[in-house]
Design a protein around this motif. Structure first.
Motif, PDB file in Angstrom:
ATOM      1  N   GLY A   1       0.814  -1.210   0.000  1.00 46.45           N
ATOM      2  CA  GLY A   1       0.000   0.000   0.000  1.00 46.45           C
ATOM      3  C   GLY A   1       0.848   1.260   0.000  1.00 46.45           C
ATOM      4  O   GLY A   1       0.520   2.246  -0.663  1.00 46.45           O
ATOM      5  N   ALA A   2       1.947   1.222   0.752  1.00 50.67           N
ATOM      6  CA  ALA A   2       2.842   2.386   0.791  1.00 50.67           C
ATOM      7  C   ALA A   2       3.479   2.624  -0.572  1.00 50.67           C
ATOM      8  O   ALA A   2       3.750   3.765  -0.950  1.00 50.67           O
ATOM      9  N   ALA A   3       3.701   1.551  -1.335  1.00 52.56           N
ATOM     10  CA  ALA A   3       4.258   1.682  -2.684  1.00 52.56           C
ATOM     11  C   ALA A   3       3.218   2.185  -3.680  1.00 52.56           C
ATOM     12  O   ALA A   3       3.573   2.619  -4.781  1.00 52.56           O
ATOM     13  N   ARG A   4       1.934   2.088  -3.317  1.00 49.01           N
ATOM     14  CA  ARG A   4       0.825   2.534  -4.168  1.00 49.01           C
ATOM     15  C   ARG A   4       0.889   1.894  -5.562  1.00 49.01           C
ATOM     16  O   ARG A   4       0.626   2.548  -6.565  1.00 49.01           O
ATOM     17  N   SER A   5       1.208   0.608  -5.593  1.00 45.53           N
ATOM     18  CA  SER A   5       1.432  -0.058  -6.870  1.00 45.53           C
ATOM     19  C   SER A   5       0.480  -1.238  -7.072  1.00 45.53           C
ATOM     20  O   SER A   5       0.626  -2.274  -6.418  1.00 45.53           O
ATOM     21  N   GLU A   6      -0.461  -1.078  -7.986  1.00 42.77           N
ATOM     22  CA  GLU A   6      -1.334  -2.197  -8.336  1.00 42.77           C
ATOM     23  C   GLU A   6      -0.517  -3.316  -8.972  1.00 42.77           C
ATOM     24  O   GLU A   6      -0.832  -4.492  -8.800  1.00 42.77           O
ATOM     25  N   GLU A   7       0.527  -2.961  -9.690  1.00 42.12           N
ATOM     26  CA  GLU A   7       1.386  -3.960 -10.324  1.00 42.12           C
ATOM     27  C   GLU A   7       2.024  -4.868  -9.259  1.00 42.12           C
ATOM     28  O   GLU A   7       2.056  -6.092  -9.419  1.00 42.12           O
ATOM     29  N   LEU A   8       2.510  -4.275  -8.174  1.00 42.66           N
ATOM     30  CA  LEU A   8       3.102  -5.084  -7.101  1.00 42.66           C
ATOM     31  C   LEU A   8       2.051  -5.925  -6.388  1.00 42.66           C
ATOM     32  O   LEU A   8       2.312  -7.077  -6.025  1.00 42.66           O
ATOM     33  N   ALA A   9       0.869  -5.367  -6.168  1.00 45.52           N
ATOM     34  CA  ALA A   9      -0.205  -6.131  -5.530  1.00 45.52           C
ATOM     35  C   ALA A   9      -0.593  -7.332  -6.390  1.00 45.52           C
ATOM     36  O   ALA A   9      -0.798  -8.436  -5.878  1.00 45.52           O
ATOM     37  N   GLU A  10      -0.688  -7.120  -7.698  1.00 44.83           N
ATOM     38  CA  GLU A  10      -1.028  -8.224  -8.599  1.00 44.83           C
ATOM     39  C   GLU A  10       0.083  -9.269  -8.621  1.00 44.83           C
ATOM     40  O   GLU A  10      -0.185 -10.476  -8.607  1.00 44.83           O
ATOM     41  N   LEU A  11       1.337  -8.822  -8.641  1.00 45.50           N
ATOM     42  CA  LEU A  11       2.467  -9.756  -8.607  1.00 45.50           C
ATOM     43  C   LEU A  11       2.457 -10.561  -7.310  1.00 45.50           C
ATOM     44  O   LEU A  11       2.693 -11.774  -7.318  1.00 45.50           O
ATOM     45  N   LYS A  12       2.157  -9.899  -6.197  1.00 41.47           N
ATOM     46  CA  LYS A  12       2.057 -10.600  -4.915  1.00 41.47           C
ATOM     47  C   LYS A  12       0.985 -11.692  -4.995  1.00 41.47           C
ATOM     48  O   LYS A  12       1.195 -12.816  -4.522  1.00 41.47           O
TER      49      LYS A  12
ATOM     50  N   PHE B   1      -3.949  -2.724   3.317  1.00 38.99           N
ATOM     51  CA  PHE B   1      -3.220  -1.967   2.301  1.00 38.99           C
ATOM     52  C   PHE B   1      -3.118  -0.491   2.674  1.00 38.99           C
ATOM     53  O   PHE B   1      -2.422   0.259   2.005  1.00 38.99           O
ATOM     54  N   GLY B   2      -3.824  -0.040   3.716  1.00 43.10           N
ATOM     55  CA  GLY B   2      -3.736   1.355   4.134  1.00 43.10           C
ATOM     56  C   GLY B   2      -5.066   1.883   4.622  1.00 43.10           C
ATOM     57  O   GLY B   2      -6.013   1.138   4.847  1.00 43.10           O
ATOM     58  N   GLY B   3      -5.142   3.201   4.753  1.00 41.44           N
ATOM     59  CA  GLY B   3      -6.331   3.835   5.295  1.00 41.44           C
ATOM     60  C   GLY B   3      -7.253   4.459   4.272  1.00 41.44           C
ATOM     61  O   GLY B   3      -8.361   4.871   4.604  1.00 41.44           O
ATOM     62  N   ASP B   4      -6.820   4.523   3.030  1.00 41.66           N
ATOM     63  CA  ASP B   4      -7.633   5.128   1.973  1.00 41.66           C
ATOM     64  C   ASP B   4      -8.513   4.057   1.320  1.00 41.66           C
ATOM     65  O   ASP B   4      -7.990   3.101   0.734  1.00 41.66           O
ATOM     66  N   PRO B   5      -9.836   4.198   1.417  1.00 45.36           N
ATOM     67  CA  PRO B   5     -10.728   3.155   0.885  1.00 45.36           C
ATOM     68  C   PRO B   5     -10.505   2.862  -0.598  1.00 45.36           C
ATOM     69  O   PRO B   5     -10.540   1.700  -1.007  1.00 45.36           O
ATOM     70  N   GLU B   6     -10.251   3.870  -1.397  1.00 40.54           N
ATOM     71  CA  GLU B   6     -10.051   3.651  -2.835  1.00 40.54           C
ATOM     72  C   GLU B   6      -8.756   2.869  -3.089  1.00 40.54           C
ATOM     73  O   GLU B   6      -8.716   1.975  -3.925  1.00 40.54           O
ATOM     74  N   ARG B   7      -7.707   3.198  -2.366  1.00 40.36           N
ATOM     75  CA  ARG B   7      -6.440   2.477  -2.552  1.00 40.36           C
ATOM     76  C   ARG B   7      -6.593   1.027  -2.112  1.00 40.36           C
ATOM     77  O   ARG B   7      -6.124   0.106  -2.775  1.00 40.36           O
ATOM     78  N   VAL B   8      -7.251   0.804  -0.978  1.00 40.39           N
ATOM     79  CA  VAL B   8      -7.458  -0.563  -0.485  1.00 40.39           C
ATOM     80  C   VAL B   8      -8.268  -1.362  -1.499  1.00 40.39           C
ATOM     81  O   VAL B   8      -7.936  -2.509  -1.809  1.00 40.39           O
TER      82      VAL B   8
END
Length: 173
Positions: free
Chosen positions: A90-101, A138-145
């Motif tokens: 979440g701190a990286a703000r990367s959907e690419e990293l989340a998908e890779l994970k 992933f964090g505190g921002d609902p859209e980012r989560v």
């Protein structure tokens, strides 16, 4: 295949199995009774794969085997990969990293015979002192989560595994 009412109810049950305190008789009876799934906790790469695959030889219907692999299979299974926390992603703000994970987690989980991953956590990290949610979010921002959770699930699904979003009632927001 026609199931009796008892068999249909049993299919909705997911029994737990803990390698730290293995109760083989209990899990064997649960599988014979027709439970729909088994959730595995702990073990090593040398224990989990043969056990999970062996479970599939017992029931009349295939079992859905799952585990909490929020930070990769190594979160539960020694010898498997431990990945960065959701809060780090979440701190990286990367959907690419989340998908890779999600992809890496699913690939290892399937190799272990665990096609259902109980992740990602979709709670918001709004109380830093909360020991349940903490770095699992992933964090505190609902859209980012939402975006990162969806990316993780896409990664899991791209490898042919199942993802299950989680919320901790009373702990998570």
């Amino acid at each position: 295949m026609k199931l009796s009412p008892r068999e249909r109810v049993a299919q909705m049950v997911c029994a737990d199995f803990r390698f730290a305190l293995p109760d083989y008789d209990r899990i064997t009876e649960a599988v014979k009774a027709g439970v729909g799934g088994v959730c595995l906790f702990g073990g090593s790469i040398f224990d989990v794969a043969p056990f999970a695959n062996g479970l599939q030889n017992r029931p009349r219907l295939p079992l859905l085997v799952c585990s909490d692999y929020e930070n990769g299979a190594g979160q539960q299974v020694s010898g498997a990969t431990v990945l960065p926390s959701n809060l780090a992603v979440g701190a990286a703000r990367s959907e690419e990293l989340a998908e890779l994970k999600g992809r890496v987690t699913a690939r290892e989980a399937k190799a272990l015979g665990v096609p259902w991953i109980l992740a990602p956590v979709l709670d918001l990290q709004v109380r830093a002192d909360n020991p349940i949610v903490n770095t699992r979010s992933f964090g505190g921002d609902p859209e980012r989560v939402r975006a990162l959770g969806a990316a993780f699930a896409r990664g899991v699904q791209s490898e042919g595994a199942l993802s299950c979003g989680k919320h901790f009632p009373g702990h998570g927001d």
